[in-house]
Design an enzyme around this catalytic site. Structure first.
Site, PDB file in Angstrom:
ATOM      1  N   GLY A 362      54.356  39.001  -2.440  1.00  0.00           N
ATOM      2  CA  GLY A 362      53.912  40.598  -3.010  1.00  0.00           C
ATOM      3  C   GLY A 362      52.643  40.533  -4.191  1.00  0.00           C
ATOM      4  O   GLY A 362      52.403  39.185  -4.552  1.00  0.00           O
ATOM      5  N   HIS A 363      52.122  41.492  -4.419  1.00  0.00           N
ATOM      6  CA  HIS A 363      51.315  41.521  -5.267  1.00  0.00           C
ATOM      7  C   HIS A 363      51.754  42.453  -6.748  1.00  0.00           C
ATOM      8  O   HIS A 363      52.122  43.653  -6.460  1.00  0.00           O
ATOM      9  CB  HIS A 363      50.051  42.171  -4.965  1.00  0.00           C
ATOM     10  CG  HIS A 363      49.369  41.202  -3.806  1.00  0.00           C
ATOM     11  ND1 HIS A 363      48.581  40.177  -4.057  1.00  0.00           N
ATOM     12  CD2 HIS A 363      49.380  41.448  -2.805  1.00  0.00           C
ATOM     13  CE1 HIS A 363      48.233  39.626  -2.949  1.00  0.00           C
ATOM     14  NE2 HIS A 363      48.558  40.443  -2.003  1.00  0.00           N
ATOM     15  N   GLY A 364      51.852  41.605  -8.006  1.00  0.00           N
ATOM     16  CA  GLY A 364      52.293  42.606  -9.083  1.00  0.00           C
ATOM     17  C   GLY A 364      50.828  43.351  -9.777  1.00  0.00           C
ATOM     18  O   GLY A 364      49.982  43.169  -8.913  1.00  0.00           O
ATOM     19  N   GLY A 367      48.838  40.183 -10.940  1.00  0.00           N
ATOM     20  CA  GLY A 367      48.716  38.944 -10.186  1.00  0.00           C
ATOM     21  C   GLY A 367      49.517  38.946  -8.669  1.00  0.00           C
ATOM     22  O   GLY A 367      50.297  40.118  -8.589  1.00  0.00           O
ATOM     23  N   VAL A 369      52.548  37.229  -6.403  1.00  0.00           N
ATOM     24  CA  VAL A 369      53.929  36.723  -6.580  1.00  0.00           C
ATOM     25  C   VAL A 369      54.297  35.822  -5.437  1.00  0.00           C
ATOM     26  O   VAL A 369      54.049  36.382  -4.165  1.00  0.00           O
ATOM     27  CB  VAL A 369      55.005  38.150  -6.820  1.00  0.00           C
ATOM     28  CG1 VAL A 369      56.257  37.103  -7.136  1.00  0.00           C
ATOM     29  CG2 VAL A 369      54.381  38.777  -7.981  1.00  0.00           C
ATOM     30  N   LYS A 382      54.878  34.271 -10.723  1.00  0.00           N
ATOM     31  CA  LYS A 382      53.816  35.336 -10.720  1.00  0.00           C
ATOM     32  C   LYS A 382      52.388  34.569 -11.079  1.00  0.00           C
ATOM     33  O   LYS A 382      52.521  33.708 -12.097  1.00  0.00           O
ATOM     34  CB  LYS A 382      53.991  36.522 -11.609  1.00  0.00           C
ATOM     35  CG  LYS A 382      52.598  37.525 -11.692  1.00  0.00           C
ATOM     36  CD  LYS A 382      52.824  38.614 -12.855  1.00  0.00           C
ATOM     37  CE  LYS A 382      53.902  39.548 -12.631  1.00  0.00           C
ATOM     38  NZ  LYS A 382      54.088  40.724 -13.436  1.00  0.00           N
ATOM     39  N   ASP A 478      55.204  51.628 -16.776  1.00  0.00           N
ATOM     40  CA  ASP A 478      54.838  51.276 -15.390  1.00  0.00           C
ATOM     41  C   ASP A 478      56.129  51.632 -14.546  1.00  0.00           C
ATOM     42  O   ASP A 478      56.407  50.458 -13.679  1.00  0.00           O
ATOM     43  CB  ASP A 478      54.185  49.861 -15.153  1.00  0.00           C
ATOM     44  CG  ASP A 478      53.433  50.132 -13.886  1.00  0.00           C
ATOM     45  OD1 ASP A 478      53.031  51.307 -13.491  1.00  0.00           O
ATOM     46  OD2 ASP A 478      52.912  49.213 -13.501  1.00  0.00           O
TER      47      ASP A 478
END
Length: 665
Positions: A362-364, A367, A369, A382, A478
């Site tokens: 995934g994408h945080g 950054g 992951v 991350k 967030d």
């Protein structure tokens, strides 16, 4: 005792009474009428020998500061709990869970015995299963205004109304009035009574290894008239003790200063060397080591302990010398926490298979992951560029100091001159977002209603912790479904603290001016207009998450307009609020029903869905003052979860309460 009114059909009424009073204690809950009532109450509990403070905290779902001890060697402790009026049964109760630790006997008997008459749950003949988590309710009461608090107390053999009156400093008439006693001698051993109080009972729970007891005073030497020179003898002893005491005190001060200097010079938060990693033309990693005079970072983790400077040891006894690289951008800042856990760049490369595409999960916010295996543990790594130092430090500062079962655990970090890496515990089931929005196409199963409520409650508890129970309070800024991760048992953990902001210590103002960051669709109106980050802006975002859990839709819904080039974008909150305006109650919710996730296939209790929608509505109110705090949200969701579990039990006779599917805290 007051009786409970039942407006339902006789059979349902009978079953409800069996659920409430089907135990061996002649105890009735206190009836109520105002279902919005919430108060602070106390429970008098006499723990067994094996019930430590940690066990008591878990049993009653409270913090250490909510446990007080009675200072008269009676062995009782007083538990502080929020008490509310249940809308389904119109009685006062508080929620908690109990983890079964023995498989010998029946669930019902084990739970009732553990709480010694303070709890009630449906009577069942199901055998106990170690690790199963039982949701139950505790007897509590709210005062009618004549007293500040009510305390639940199970009558013992030696207790009388007169002895309780003297013991807790209240009149006998007050106890008789609260409990509806016509005769003070007409009390039942093992039954529960309510003690009115005007002040908080008990003293702080004693902490082991606290301040050592003061030494006993040295008796002054006695003399009689026959002693020679008595005045001289009387003066010599005190002066000798004073001089000796001063000498010992001075020696201790010098010794402490020496120890502090030694510890400072050999602090674990300093590393001896750094390594610069660069790739040769053939693709291999080369190292150029030189002296490092900048401090490293420290992060707390139960799996590792620090050895000598520059050497890090696992608790299993294995050790290796690490050459640690710290990017220049991090400067000399240092975290005030213990047990540094620093991984080498080579370890991270090996753990993630060289950051291969197959490891990308995934994408945080700041950054990518990656999945990895590090020291025989599944981890999420991350990967950030060194320009994201601010976000890197934000996560380090929060997660190295704040630990909770519903917050993702930071295991450590690694760094090179060009990149920063944060290593977290791995969430096997991915994010809540993947399970809500088109789950089948993403390889995930859809979530049942009870699972959704449990996930919502877990996330709410994590938020409540950082808002109210940490030494310094934080706002996440967030909160969204992609930042709610699910472990192997579908228990939720809040992640991605790169935008977290300190909002002050307890008692200080909560609002913090900042630039607007976060994700559209989750941003509170006052945050967009005034740039003030508060706990209530997190509450707004959480309300949107609740709407997503109900509807299965995303926070921003894009629909095609008259022209395909002009798609219409609407917030989920506005759509759900419009549906609620046309759904005045759970019996008339046809408008809301059109927006309930079809993946649940109509398998949900209408009243519980409506209640969660109303909680979400309160959370997204335009006026932040009207929004509830996360403590109130936790209470509401706890009640919804218990009702939902009871509903599920009626479907197949296999409630999650007893199946052990609801695990952990």
């Amino acid at each position: 005792m007051s009786s409970i009114k039942c407006d339902l059909v006789p059979l349902i009424c009978f079953l409800s009474l069996q659920i409430l009073f089907g135990n061996s204690y002649s105890t009735q809950p206190m009836s109520c009428t105002d279902t919005t009532r919430l108060c602070t109450s106390f429970l008098a509990f006499k723990p067994q020998k094996d019930q430590t403070l940690a066990v008591i905290q878990s049993m009653f779902d409270v913090l250490p500061q909510d446990v007080a001890v009675e200072g008269n060697d009676r062995g009782y402790i007083f538990i502080k709990k929020n008490c509310s009026c249940l809308s389904t049964t119109k009685v006062y109760a508080s929620n908690t869970t109990y983890t079964v630790k023995s498989s010998e006997g029946y669930v019902y008997d084990i739970v009732i015995d553990a709480y010694d008459g303070l709890a009630f749950l449906p009577n069942t003949t199901r055998l106990a299963k170690v690790g199963a988590v039982i949701s139950l309710r505790l007897f509590c009461g709210c005062s009618n205004g004549l007293w500040n608090y009510l305390m639940s107390y199970v009558m013992g053999e030696e207790d009388t109304v007169e002895s309780l009156s003297s013991r807790f400093g209240v009149s006998m008439d007050s106890i008789e009035s609260v409990n509806g006693l016509g005769n003070p001698d007409n009390v039942t051993v093992g039954a529960l009574y309510y003690i009115p109080l005007n002040s908080v009972p008990g003293d702080p729970y004693p902490v082991e290894n606290d301040i050592p007891p003061s030494p006993a005073p040295v008796p002054e030497p006695s003399f009689d008239g026959s002693s020679e020179n008595p005045p001289k003898q009387k003066a010599q002893v005190p002066y000798g003790w004073i001089i000796g005491g001063l000498g010992i005190g001075l020696a201790l001060i010098v010794f402490c200063i020496f120890i502090c200097v030694c510890l400072k010079s050999s602090s674990c938060c300093f590393s001896k060397a750094r390594g610069d990693h660069a790739k040769d033309p053939d693709g291999k990693v080369s190292h150029r080591f030189h002296t490092l005079r900048k401090p490293s970072f420290c992060c707390a983790s139960g799996r590792y302990t620090s050895g000598k400077s520059g050497e890090w040891k696992q608790t299993d006894g294995e050790s290796s010398s690490y050459q640690i690289t710290i990017p220049k951008a991090l400067g000399t800042e240092m975290l005030d926490v213990e047990k540094p856990v620093v991984f080498t760049y080579e370890e991270i490369i090996f753990a993630t298979d060289g950051f291969s595409d197959s490891s990308l999960i995934g994408h945080g916010t700041y950054g990518s992951v990656y999945y990895g295996h590090l020291h025989d543990q599944e981890v999420a790594v991350k990967r950030m560029t060194a320009t994201k130092t601010k976000e890197f430090m934000a996560e380090m500062k929060v997660l190295c100091k704040v630990h909770h079962t519903n917050l993702v655990e930071l295991l450590g970090y690694a760094a090179s001159d060009d990149e920063l890496f944060l290593i977290y515990e791995y969430a096997q089931k991915g994010s809540l977002k993947n399970h809500l929005h088109d789950p089948l196409n993403k390889g995930h199963s859809s979530l049942s209603w009870v699972m959704r409520v449990q996930i919502a409650l877990d996330a709410a508890r994590g938020l409540e912790y950082i808002h109210e129970h940490t030494k310094t309070h934080y706002v996440h800024r967030d909160i969204k479904t992609s930042n709610v991760l699910l472990d192997g048992s579908f228990r939720a953990k809040i992640s991605d603290f790169g935008l977290a902001k300190l909002v002050g210590k307890p008692g200080e103002g909560e609002a913090t001016a900042t630039k607007v960051v976060g994700t559209f669709g989750y941003l509170a109106p006052e945050y967009l207009s005034d740039c003030l980050a508060t706990a209530k802006s997190d509450v707004y975002a959480f309300g949107v998450v609740l709407f997503e859990i109900i509807s299965g839709k995303e926070a921003i819904i894009q629909t095609e307009g008259a022209l395909k080039k002009n798609p219409e974008r609407r917030s989920l909150a506005s759509i759900m609020l419009a549906a609620l305006r046309n759904s005045p109650d759970s019996m008339s919710m046809s408008s809301l029903k059109d927006h309930i996730d079809p993946n649940m296939m109509d398998l949900y209790p209408h009243d519980c869905v409506f209640k969660m929608a109303m909680v979400a509505k309160q959370c997204v109110d335009e006026d932040p003052i009207i929004r509830p705090d996360m403590k109130q949200v936790v209470i509401s969701l706890s009640q919804i979860l218990l009702t939902s579990i009871e509903w599920e039990a009626t479907l197949a006779g296999n409630s999650q309460v007893f199946s052990g599917l609801v695990q952990g805290r």
